[in-house]
Scaffold this motif. Structure first.
Motif, mmCIF file in Angstrom:
data_model
loop_
_atom_site.group_PDB
_atom_site.id
_atom_site.type_symbol
_atom_site.label_atom_id
_atom_site.label_comp_id
_atom_site.label_asym_id
_atom_site.label_seq_id
_atom_site.Cartn_x
_atom_site.Cartn_y
_atom_site.Cartn_z
ATOM 1 N N LYS A 8 -67.617 -4.137 -24.689
ATOM 2 C CA LYS A 8 -66.539 -3.725 -23.992
ATOM 3 C C LYS A 8 -66.752 -2.262 -23.390
ATOM 4 C CE LYS A 8 -63.025 -6.270 -26.212
ATOM 5 N NZ LYS A 8 -61.790 -6.528 -26.970
ATOM 6 N N THR A 9 -66.374 -2.482 -22.148
ATOM 7 C CA THR A 9 -66.665 -0.848 -21.292
ATOM 8 C C THR A 9 -65.110 -0.306 -21.232
ATOM 9 O OG1 THR A 9 -66.765 -1.943 -19.255
ATOM 10 C CG2 THR A 9 -68.760 -1.518 -20.455
ATOM 11 N N THR A 10 -65.089 0.931 -21.233
ATOM 12 C CA THR A 10 -63.938 1.515 -20.759
ATOM 13 C C THR A 10 -63.718 1.767 -19.067
ATOM 14 O OG1 THR A 10 -64.781 3.853 -21.057
ATOM 15 C CG2 THR A 10 -63.628 2.599 -22.986
ATOM 16 N N PRO A 11 -62.577 1.807 -18.587
ATOM 17 C CA PRO A 11 -62.603 2.291 -17.264
ATOM 18 C C PRO A 11 -63.077 3.435 -16.846
ATOM 19 C CG PRO A 11 -60.413 1.321 -18.011
ATOM 20 C CD PRO A 11 -61.504 1.755 -19.110
ATOM 21 N N GLY A 12 -63.687 3.823 -15.917
ATOM 22 C CA GLY A 12 -64.305 4.924 -15.353
ATOM 23 C C GLY A 12 -65.653 5.192 -16.324
ATOM 24 N N GLN A 13 -66.023 4.360 -17.098
ATOM 25 C CA GLN A 13 -67.529 4.719 -18.107
ATOM 26 C C GLN A 13 -68.618 4.523 -17.104
ATOM 27 O OE1 GLN A 13 -68.000 1.999 -21.461
ATOM 28 N NE2 GLN A 13 -69.504 3.142 -22.126
ATOM 29 N N LYS A 14 -69.592 5.388 -17.183
ATOM 30 C CA LYS A 14 -70.611 5.629 -16.359
ATOM 31 C C LYS A 14 -72.033 5.127 -17.094
ATOM 32 C CE LYS A 14 -68.781 9.106 -13.333
ATOM 33 N NZ LYS A 14 -69.484 10.014 -12.255
ATOM 34 N N PHE A 15 -72.846 4.502 -16.155
ATOM 35 C CA PHE A 15 -74.234 3.989 -16.505
ATOM 36 C C PHE A 15 -75.147 4.412 -15.741
ATOM 37 C CE2 PHE A 15 -70.624 1.092 -17.579
ATOM 38 C CZ PHE A 15 -71.000 0.769 -19.047
ATOM 39 N N LYS A 17 -79.085 4.172 -13.646
ATOM 40 C CA LYS A 17 -79.594 3.226 -12.718
ATOM 41 C C LYS A 17 -80.411 2.049 -13.508
ATOM 42 C CE LYS A 17 -83.211 3.285 -9.206
ATOM 43 N NZ LYS A 17 -84.038 3.987 -8.508
ATOM 44 N N ALA A 18 -80.967 2.333 -14.851
ATOM 45 C CA ALA A 18 -81.722 1.256 -15.503
ATOM 46 C C ALA A 18 -80.855 0.205 -15.976
ATOM 47 C CB ALA A 18 -82.488 1.898 -16.733
ATOM 48 N N ALA A 19 -79.431 0.708 -16.455
ATOM 49 C CA ALA A 19 -78.274 -0.171 -16.904
ATOM 50 C C ALA A 19 -77.925 -1.175 -16.036
ATOM 51 C CB ALA A 19 -77.002 0.418 -17.459
ATOM 52 N N PHE A 20 -77.827 -0.809 -14.760
ATOM 53 C CA PHE A 20 -77.422 -1.674 -13.610
ATOM 54 C C PHE A 20 -78.479 -2.591 -13.150
ATOM 55 C CE2 PHE A 20 -74.024 1.561 -13.055
ATOM 56 C CZ PHE A 20 -73.018 0.683 -13.006
ATOM 57 N N LEU A 21 -79.680 -2.021 -13.129
ATOM 58 C CA LEU A 21 -80.965 -2.836 -12.761
ATOM 59 C C LEU A 21 -81.079 -3.993 -13.850
ATOM 60 C CD1 LEU A 21 -83.510 -0.230 -11.787
ATOM 61 C CD2 LEU A 21 -82.319 -1.929 -10.413
ATOM 62 N N ASN A 22 -80.904 -3.792 -15.058
ATOM 63 C CA ASN A 22 -81.244 -4.641 -16.232
ATOM 64 C C ASN A 22 -80.100 -5.524 -16.164
ATOM 65 O OD1 ASN A 22 -83.350 -3.483 -17.433
ATOM 66 N ND2 ASN A 22 -82.338 -2.300 -18.907
ATOM 67 N N ALA A 23 -78.901 -5.323 -15.740
ATOM 68 C CA ALA A 23 -77.517 -6.063 -15.520
ATOM 69 C C ALA A 23 -77.576 -7.314 -14.392
ATOM 70 C CB ALA A 23 -76.395 -5.599 -15.355
ATOM 71 N N ALA A 24 -78.573 -6.960 -13.412
ATOM 72 C CA ALA A 24 -78.386 -7.719 -12.111
ATOM 73 C C ALA A 24 -78.953 -8.882 -12.516
ATOM 74 C CB ALA A 24 -79.324 -7.021 -11.206
ATOM 75 N N LEU A 37 -79.551 3.213 -5.759
ATOM 76 C CA LEU A 37 -79.114 4.190 -6.904
ATOM 77 C C LEU A 37 -80.218 5.059 -7.111
ATOM 78 C CD1 LEU A 37 -77.693 1.764 -9.348
ATOM 79 C CD2 LEU A 37 -76.413 2.737 -7.496
ATOM 80 N N LYS A 38 -79.778 6.315 -7.250
ATOM 81 C CA LYS A 38 -80.807 7.459 -7.660
ATOM 82 C C LYS A 38 -80.949 7.503 -9.069
ATOM 83 C CE LYS A 38 -78.644 10.133 -3.531
ATOM 84 N NZ LYS A 38 -78.031 11.322 -3.284
ATOM 85 N N ASP A 39 -82.352 7.779 -9.426
ATOM 86 C CA ASP A 39 -82.808 8.098 -10.686
ATOM 87 C C ASP A 39 -82.065 9.409 -11.253
ATOM 88 O OD1 ASP A 39 -84.429 6.145 -10.883
ATOM 89 O OD2 ASP A 39 -86.211 7.201 -9.890
ATOM 90 N N GLY A 40 -81.548 9.383 -12.463
ATOM 91 C CA GLY A 40 -80.913 10.718 -13.124
ATOM 92 C C GLY A 40 -79.467 10.604 -12.731
ATOM 93 N N THR A 41 -78.774 9.724 -11.997
ATOM 94 C CA THR A 41 -77.408 9.841 -11.781
ATOM 95 C C THR A 41 -76.703 8.717 -12.526
ATOM 96 O OG1 THR A 41 -78.031 10.727 -9.338
ATOM 97 C CG2 THR A 41 -75.860 9.742 -9.755
ATOM 98 N N THR A 42 -75.492 8.909 -12.913
ATOM 99 C CA THR A 42 -74.693 7.933 -13.528
ATOM 100 C C THR A 42 -73.614 7.638 -12.543
ATOM 101 O OG1 THR A 42 -73.239 9.511 -14.539
ATOM 102 C CG2 THR A 42 -75.220 8.659 -15.924
ATOM 103 N N TYR A 43 -73.342 6.374 -12.724
ATOM 104 C CA TYR A 43 -72.249 5.636 -11.743
ATOM 105 C C TYR A 43 -71.615 4.790 -12.613
ATOM 106 C CZ TYR A 43 -75.970 6.304 -8.252
ATOM 107 O OH TYR A 43 -77.105 6.987 -7.592
ATOM 108 N N THR A 44 -70.134 4.399 -12.033
ATOM 109 C CA THR A 44 -69.172 3.581 -12.665
ATOM 110 C C THR A 44 -69.497 2.620 -11.936
ATOM 111 O OG1 THR A 44 -67.404 3.919 -11.041
ATOM 112 C CG2 THR A 44 -67.501 5.275 -13.062
#
Length: 62
Positions: A8-15, A17-24, A37-44
């Motif tokens: 479970k993730t919380t609203p506003g939790q940031k991840f 680039k690698a997490a999004f790439l793995n989830a695609a 997405l930029k390396d070294g940056t986190t995103y909701t």
């Protein structure tokens, strides 16, 4: 599209680039996220969804 983790993730939790790439789920999603997405940056999840939607709405330059 943006299935980041089974936990479970919380609203506003940031991840990172690698997490999004793995989830695609598809290769084309992964390629788009790799470019947007930029390396070294986190995103909701919401930020990434907006980035992708905005990119898809951009006019094609000839």
């Amino acid at each position: 599209m943006l299935r980041v983790t089974k936990a479970k993730t919380t609203p506003g939790q940031k991840f990172g680039k690698a997490a999004f790439l793995n989830a695609a789920k598809k290769t084309n999603e992964r390629l788009l996220l790799q470019v947007l997405l930029k390396d070294g940056t986190t995103y909701t999840k919401e930020e990434v969804t907006k980035l992708v939607e905005d990119w898809k709405k951009k006019e094609v330059k000839a």
